[in-house]
Design an enzyme around this catalytic site. Sequence first.
Site, short mmCIF file in Angstrom:
data_model
loop_
_atom_site.label_atom_id
_atom_site.label_comp_id
_atom_site.label_asym_id
_atom_site.label_seq_id
_atom_site.Cartn_x
_atom_site.Cartn_y
_atom_site.Cartn_z
N LYS A 100 0.87 -1.18 0.00
CA LYS A 100 0.00 0.00 0.00
C LYS A 100 0.90 1.23 0.00
CE LYS A 100 -3.41 2.66 2.47
NZ LYS A 100 -3.90 3.07 3.79
N GLY A 161 -8.58 9.58 9.47
CA GLY A 161 -8.89 9.71 10.89
C GLY A 161 -9.85 10.81 11.25
N ALA A 187 -9.98 5.66 4.26
CA ALA A 187 -9.86 6.89 5.05
C ALA A 187 -11.16 7.67 5.16
CB ALA A 187 -8.77 7.82 4.51
N GLY A 188 -11.47 8.05 6.39
CA GLY A 188 -12.59 8.94 6.67
C GLY A 188 -13.91 8.27 6.96
N ASN A 209 -9.87 1.72 9.84
CA ASN A 209 -9.03 1.64 11.03
C ASN A 209 -9.64 2.44 12.18
OD1 ASN A 209 -5.43 2.09 11.68
ND2 ASN A 209 -7.06 1.39 12.98
N SER A 210 -9.59 3.77 12.08
CA SER A 210 -9.99 4.62 13.20
C SER A 210 -11.44 4.42 13.62
CB SER A 210 -9.76 6.10 12.84
OG SER A 210 -8.40 6.36 12.61
#
Length: 258
Positions: A100, A161, A187-188, A209-210
């Site tokens: 990645k 994040g 992301a997001g 993830n977050s």
Amino acid sequence: MDSFCLHHYQFSSRLILGTGRYSSPSLAQQSIEASGCEIVTVAVRRFHALHAFTPLINWNRYWLLPNTAGCRTCSEAVRVALLARQLLQHLQQPHQCLIKLEVIPDPLYLLPDPLGTLKAAEILVRKGFAVLPYIYPDPVLALQLEQIGCAAVMPLASPIGSGQGIQHVHSLQLILQNARIPVIIDAGLALPSDASRVMEMGASAVLINSAIALSPSPVSMAHAMKLAVQAGRLAFLAGRMPLSSSAHASSASFGSFL
């Protein structure tokens, strides 16, 4: 649910998990299990922390996808990718070409560098890598990365994040409509509804993830994301009803009552 093909490899789960920001390795392990994922991504700069996961996670069950997080330039990302391949060989991972790619010079908003990403991707493809570049949702850049041989593209939904959800619907739709390689939304994404929506739009997979790690109950959120991704994919395959500018009754307006 149908399988997900990435660089000739087949995966039954379309949910990819990041490993950062968890309060403990044990909680990360439980969340990974609850998500049903098969691919787990780890920053090469954090490979030293894998020893904390080793007693908890059976790495024979998961594909370890290294990423170049923290790299600010093309040359730095290439060096880290080469190091990642050596680390995967040391860990005896069967897939040693997937990477990645992240080139992020902006420390505040963490937006990827399009020129640096494209240049690094060209170099890594020539070196035999299956490159998954993290990009701003730019349809032209996505096409260029496809043309040079990237294995997938990973456009952001909103800043890393931030939990802002899907902020670039139209651009993502253009990428999804035109791509002939997998499109993994990264992301997001903050909620299962975000994950479901991008899957309904036709995304191949999502990386989260977050949204899981920072949830008050990460394990429950991981399971919710698993179900949302499955529901979104099934909805995409089923197809939505046609739009109409007027109302249409769902019951007959004539006939007798029983």
